[in-house]
Motif scaffolding. Structure first.
Motif, mmCIF file in Angstrom:
data_model
loop_
_atom_site.group_PDB
_atom_site.id
_atom_site.type_symbol
_atom_site.label_atom_id
_atom_site.label_comp_id
_atom_site.label_asym_id
_atom_site.label_seq_id
_atom_site.Cartn_x
_atom_site.Cartn_y
_atom_site.Cartn_z
ATOM 1 N N ILE A 143 0.843 -1.200 0.000
ATOM 2 C CA ILE A 143 0.000 0.000 0.000
ATOM 3 C C ILE A 143 0.879 1.251 0.000
ATOM 4 O O ILE A 143 0.661 2.183 -0.796
ATOM 5 C CB ILE A 143 -0.936 0.007 1.233
ATOM 6 N N PHE A 144 1.901 1.255 0.856
ATOM 7 C CA PHE A 144 2.795 2.418 0.925
ATOM 8 C C PHE A 144 3.567 2.594 -0.382
ATOM 9 O O PHE A 144 3.766 3.713 -0.857
ATOM 10 C CB PHE A 144 3.790 2.273 2.082
ATOM 11 N N LEU A 145 3.977 1.489 -0.940
ATOM 12 C CA LEU A 145 4.754 1.543 -2.181
ATOM 13 C C LEU A 145 3.942 2.210 -3.285
ATOM 14 O O LEU A 145 4.451 3.070 -4.031
ATOM 15 C CB LEU A 145 5.118 0.102 -2.583
ATOM 16 N N ALA A 146 2.682 1.834 -3.377
ATOM 17 C CA ALA A 146 1.822 2.441 -4.395
ATOM 18 C C ALA A 146 1.741 3.936 -4.174
ATOM 19 O O ALA A 146 1.793 4.735 -5.120
ATOM 20 C CB ALA A 146 0.441 1.803 -4.331
ATOM 21 N N ALA A 147 1.613 4.329 -2.905
ATOM 22 C CA ALA A 147 1.496 5.758 -2.606
ATOM 23 C C ALA A 147 2.801 6.483 -2.906
ATOM 24 O O ALA A 147 2.789 7.606 -3.429
ATOM 25 C CB ALA A 147 1.111 5.943 -1.144
ATOM 26 N N LEU A 148 3.922 5.846 -2.584
ATOM 27 C CA LEU A 148 5.228 6.481 -2.812
ATOM 28 C C LEU A 148 5.426 6.805 -4.278
ATOM 29 O O LEU A 148 6.051 7.818 -4.627
ATOM 30 C CB LEU A 148 6.345 5.537 -2.356
ATOM 31 N N GLN A 149 4.912 5.946 -5.128
ATOM 32 C CA GLN A 149 5.144 6.157 -6.549
ATOM 33 C C GLN A 149 4.342 7.330 -7.094
ATOM 34 O O GLN A 149 4.559 7.767 -8.216
ATOM 35 C CB GLN A 149 4.857 4.863 -7.309
ATOM 36 N N PHE B 32 11.566 12.540 6.152
ATOM 37 C CA PHE B 32 10.645 13.154 7.115
ATOM 38 C C PHE B 32 9.903 14.368 6.566
ATOM 39 O O PHE B 32 8.799 14.670 6.994
ATOM 40 C CB PHE B 32 11.394 13.518 8.408
ATOM 41 N N SER B 33 10.536 15.090 5.619
ATOM 42 C CA SER B 33 9.898 16.320 5.149
ATOM 43 C C SER B 33 9.101 16.146 3.861
ATOM 44 O O SER B 33 8.229 16.952 3.562
ATOM 45 C CB SER B 33 10.956 17.403 4.936
ATOM 46 N N ILE B 34 9.398 15.104 3.104
ATOM 47 C CA ILE B 34 8.632 14.905 1.874
ATOM 48 C C ILE B 34 7.788 13.629 1.945
ATOM 49 O O ILE B 34 6.567 13.665 1.779
ATOM 50 C CB ILE B 34 9.576 14.833 0.645
ATOM 51 N N THR B 35 8.468 12.521 2.231
ATOM 52 C CA THR B 35 7.769 11.234 2.172
ATOM 53 C C THR B 35 6.610 11.167 3.173
ATOM 54 O O THR B 35 5.459 10.921 2.794
ATOM 55 C CB THR B 35 8.760 10.086 2.454
ATOM 56 N N ILE B 36 6.914 11.388 4.443
ATOM 57 C CA ILE B 36 5.885 11.244 5.475
ATOM 58 C C ILE B 36 4.694 12.174 5.235
ATOM 59 O O ILE B 36 3.541 11.705 5.224
ATOM 60 C CB ILE B 36 6.473 11.464 6.886
ATOM 61 N N PRO B 37 4.894 13.481 5.006
ATOM 62 C CA PRO B 37 3.728 14.338 4.795
ATOM 63 C C PRO B 37 2.893 13.912 3.595
ATOM 64 O O PRO B 37 1.669 13.936 3.645
ATOM 65 C CB PRO B 37 4.344 15.718 4.556
ATOM 66 N N ASN B 38 3.557 13.458 2.543
ATOM 67 C CA ASN B 38 2.809 13.046 1.364
ATOM 68 C C ASN B 38 2.052 11.736 1.584
ATOM 69 O O ASN B 38 1.056 11.465 0.933
ATOM 70 C CB ASN B 38 3.756 12.881 0.166
ATOM 71 N N LEU B 39 2.581 10.931 2.492
ATOM 72 C CA LEU B 39 1.952 9.631 2.745
ATOM 73 C C LEU B 39 0.829 9.707 3.776
ATOM 74 O O LEU B 39 0.148 8.722 4.017
ATOM 75 C CB LEU B 39 3.003 8.636 3.258
ATOM 76 N N LYS B 40 0.640 10.882 4.360
ATOM 77 C CA LYS B 40 -0.271 10.997 5.500
ATOM 78 C C LYS B 40 -1.640 10.322 5.296
ATOM 79 O O LYS B 40 -2.049 9.511 6.138
ATOM 80 C CB LYS B 40 -0.448 12.465 5.862
ATOM 81 N N PRO B 41 -2.331 10.626 4.189
ATOM 82 C CA PRO B 41 -3.639 9.967 4.043
ATOM 83 C C PRO B 41 -3.523 8.446 3.960
ATOM 84 O O PRO B 41 -4.405 7.718 4.457
ATOM 85 C CB PRO B 41 -4.201 10.543 2.748
ATOM 86 N N ILE B 42 -2.441 7.973 3.369
ATOM 87 C CA ILE B 42 -2.281 6.520 3.229
ATOM 88 C C ILE B 42 -1.929 5.893 4.574
ATOM 89 O O ILE B 42 -2.383 4.797 4.905
ATOM 90 C CB ILE B 42 -1.177 6.202 2.195
#
Lengths: 284, 427
Positions: free
Chosen positions: A169-175, A197-207
């Motif tokens: 699930i995370f991998l799909a979101a990361l892409q 911490f500044s790009i990945t995590i905030p972008n993944l928040k909904p996931i």
């Protein structure tokens, strides 16, 4: 004209009928059941008696606290692991990505009973785990027969099984995170950790929220691992709400009481999901 | 509109097709004139060939008889039976295999769901052919609700070779104290565990010790007996086995059988049905195993007990109860069928066959000893265990008490707590 208006309903009819029959009806029937009591072959209405009996039932409270202990440790460990794995597997530098993705996801599609049996063999007092530990000088650990270690065993087994699932699930979101953001960040001088911490995590928040809620629901319904690995023991140390529902229904023939426990789970899932939305959800 | 009608009729047809599968099968199976009558049965593993054999023999006398056997794992059979009972008996087969300890639970919770065999005269006609403890446990309010099948007369299975190597004479073991003594010798001489009791999940050894003392979780009046003197005495033995380092805590059936097969554990106090599993799982150990009666609590005390065993019950919803009864009565009392069951390691409770030659024959796997004769000799002495409808809850509490006692609590305290907790849960 009339016919075209109706057409969509016919198409969704099979799904709706199946849903009503096999999901909605059982949900309501079990709510109704939880207000009844079975005695000598017939049901009678007893109001909230099953729920008040729950309040004084020490096994129920043990099951509730066990479920929470497992939940509090297992879900964060698993989600963090899944996120780290997903980030690594998303890296441009890694070769054989397909192989690793399949390997990590594989546990999620194995049979629950098969993997529980496997773990139960490995976790015996003289099983593989203790064998390996003895090489590094750690004495035999009573994985399945000690109250604390039994919980640890269940957490390990669950983590093994579900980390890959969340990783996908995370991998799909990361892409979906544009590569340009990382490029821009590295031009600005941000290291890999800072980027995480500044790009990945905030972008993944909904996931993360989505995976968190799925895992919460899954953990509250936890059944297979304690059923197959420890049967809820030692004592009631790994008794969970899911297992207690099953035992009441199928071992003690007390379906009404089991339904009452099931509705406690329903309420807990609702409350916890709400809390998670409230604290981690997107305010916009 | 036309489309809807088509769609609906297609769905109806599909549903109808699913529902009618069985009836169409029966109609086409009609072999030459005689009407086919089919019964369905639910059972598991080693019981399947016995049922098949019985159906074949029964069909010789009753042309057109067919038995449709659905083989499933034991827990699956119970889950489906419970679900079916909960649904008022719908979807249940005509006959179902139910173990001794489950019978009273089902009978108490679903008294209308099973066929009353007393109405057919089963107990009057055949009651004498079975030991009392078997017929008792199938009885509710003076009516019998099932036919007895196999029993689990208990003994201590032990490794002859290990005993010899350690210099232990099995014949000298008469009491549980002697047994524990032998365990110390095994530990010192060979560093082998005496027993492989799954402390947290299986109280079988404790239950056998209760049974041999003529008591159980509940006494004959159905009162809680967990904190009785007999119970404390029995639990003390389990606690000692573990505390004195003689028990290996093997969790689950597979681990236990594995321990017996690979020589980590030298004995297994268990029911006669273990013979089948041992010969199947450890064929290389032929001649290395033997069986002695359970040790007693004092010299000369009762050494007969039962662990496990099963019965067949007929659904009250059966469309063909007369045929189901005839078949089951035949099954339970046919000597050929019961002897066939023995080949799979199931010990018959039908006592009219104990005089058969098979019983006095030495069994090669078990040190050339006539073990069946020994088991048969015990059957009359096995005390009745009052399982009651609350067996499952009581067992849960007993296992918790066992785990606590072994974990360091005093036996009295653990059992007292268990008795109180049980009282809370069932009353």
């Amino acid at each position: 004209m009339n016919q075209t208006n109706r057409a969509p309903y016919f198409f969704i009819a099979p799904a709706v009928i199946l849903f009503l029959l096999f999901t909605a009806y059982p949900i309501l029937a079990s709510l109704y059941l939880s207000f009844q009591r079975y005695e000598g072959g017939s049901y009678s209405f007893v109001g909230l008696a099953n729920y008040s009996r729950l309040m004084g039932d020490s096994i129920f409270w043990t099951a509730l606290s066990n479920t929470f202990i497992i939940f509090i440790f297992q879900v964060p460990i698993m989600l963090i692991l899944a996120m780290i794995l997903a980030s690594v597997l998303n890296s441009q530098l890694l070769k054989l990505k397909g192989f690793f993705r399949v390997s990590f996801f594989l546990p999620a599609v194995t049979s629950l009973v098969a993997y529980s049996l496997l773990f139960s063999v490995m976790l015996q007092d003289n099983g593989l785990f203790n064998e390996l530990l003895s090489y590094i000088g750690i004495g035999p650990i009573p994985w399945l027969s000690d109250a604390t270690w039994a919980k640890v065993s269940i957490i390990m087994a669950m983590t093994w099984r579900w980390t890959g699932y969340n990783m996908i699930i995370f991998l799909a979101a990361l892409q979906n995170i544009p590569e340009e953001m990382y490029e821009a960040a590295s031009i600005d001088g941000a290291g890999k950790i800072r980027q995480f911490f500044s790009i990945t995590i905030p972008n993944l928040k909904p996931i993360i929220l989505f995976a968190g809620i799925l895992s919460t629901i899954g953990t509250l319904q936890l059944f297979d691992e304690p059923f197959n690995l420890t049967s809820g023991g030692p004592g009631n140390a790994t008794m969970t709400l899911g297992l207690y529902i099953y035992e009441n229904g199928f071992e003690y023939f007390d379906f009404s009481y089991g339904s009452a426990v099931a509705y406690v789970v329903v309420v807990l899932v609702a409350v916890l999901s709400f809390v998670q939305f409230k604290f981690t959800g997107d305010k916009s | 509109m036309k489309k809807t009608v088509l769609l609906c009729s297609a769905m109806v047809m599909m549903l109808a097709a699913c529902g009618n599968e069985e009836t169409t099968d029966n109609a086409t199976d009609n072999n030459g004139g005689g009407e086919t009558q089919t019964l369905t049965a639910w059972a598991w593993n080693i019981n399947i060939p016995v049922l098949e054999e019985a159906a074949e023999r029964f069909a010789e006398e009753n042309p057109g008889f067919e038995l449709d056997i659905v083989e499933q794992g034991t827990p699956d059979v119970y889950q489906q039976i419970t679900t079916g009972l909960q649904a008022g008996g719908q979807g249940l087969p005509d006959i179902m295999l139910i173990e001794d300890d489950r019978v009273q639970g089902y009978l108490n919770s679903f008294p209308e769901a099973f066929l009353d065999l007393s109405e057919y005269g089963f107990d009057d006609e055949h009651g004498e052919k079975f030991p009392e403890f078997k017929t008792e446990l199938l009885t509710l309010n003076d009516s019998i609700y099932g036919v007895p099948f196999d029993a689990g007369p208990a003994g201590v299975f032990y490794r002859v070779d290990l005993f010899e190597e350690a210099g232990i004479d099995a014949n000298q073991i008469e009491t549980w104290d002697d047994f524990i003594e032998a365990g110390h010798t095994l530990r010192e001489e060979l560093d082998v565990a005496l027993t492989g009791i799954d402390i947290n999940n299986d109280d079988g050894v404790y239950r056998m010790m209760l049974n041999q003392q003529g008591t159980f979780y509940f006494n004959e009046e159905g009162e809680i007996n967990l904190n009785s003197q007999e119970s404390i005495q029995a639990m003390e033995v389990v606690k000692r086995l573990h505390e004195e380092g003689l028990n290996e805590n093997l969790v689950g059936w597979d681990a236990w059988l594995g321990g017996l097969a690979n020589g980590n554990v030298a004995t297994a106090p268990s029911g006669a049905w273990l013979t089948g599993s041992l010969t199947e799982q450890a064929p290389n150990l032929e001649g290395d195993w033997d069986v002695m009666p359970l040790p007693a609590f004092e010299e000369g005390g009762n050494r007969a007990a039962n662990l496990g065993g099963s019965n067949y019950m007929i659904s009250a919803n059966s469309e063909n109860p007369d045929l189901a009864y005839d078949f089951m009565a035949f099954f339970a009392t046919s000597e050929e069928v019961q002897l066939a069951a023995m080949e799979g390691g199931l010990f018959p409770s039908l006592n009219t066959i104990y005089e058969e030659g098979v019983f006095s024959e030495p069994v090669a796997y078990f040190n050339d000893q006539p073990i069946w004769e020994m088991f048969a000799g015990m059957m009359e002495d096995i005390p009745y265990a009052n399982y009651t409808g609350n067996y499952a809850v009581a067992r849960d509490e007993a296992e918790t008490a066992q785990a606590e006692a072994v974990g360091g609590r005093s036996v009295e305290e653990a059992l007292e707590r268990a008795a109180n907790q049980l009282d809370n849960r069932i009353n």
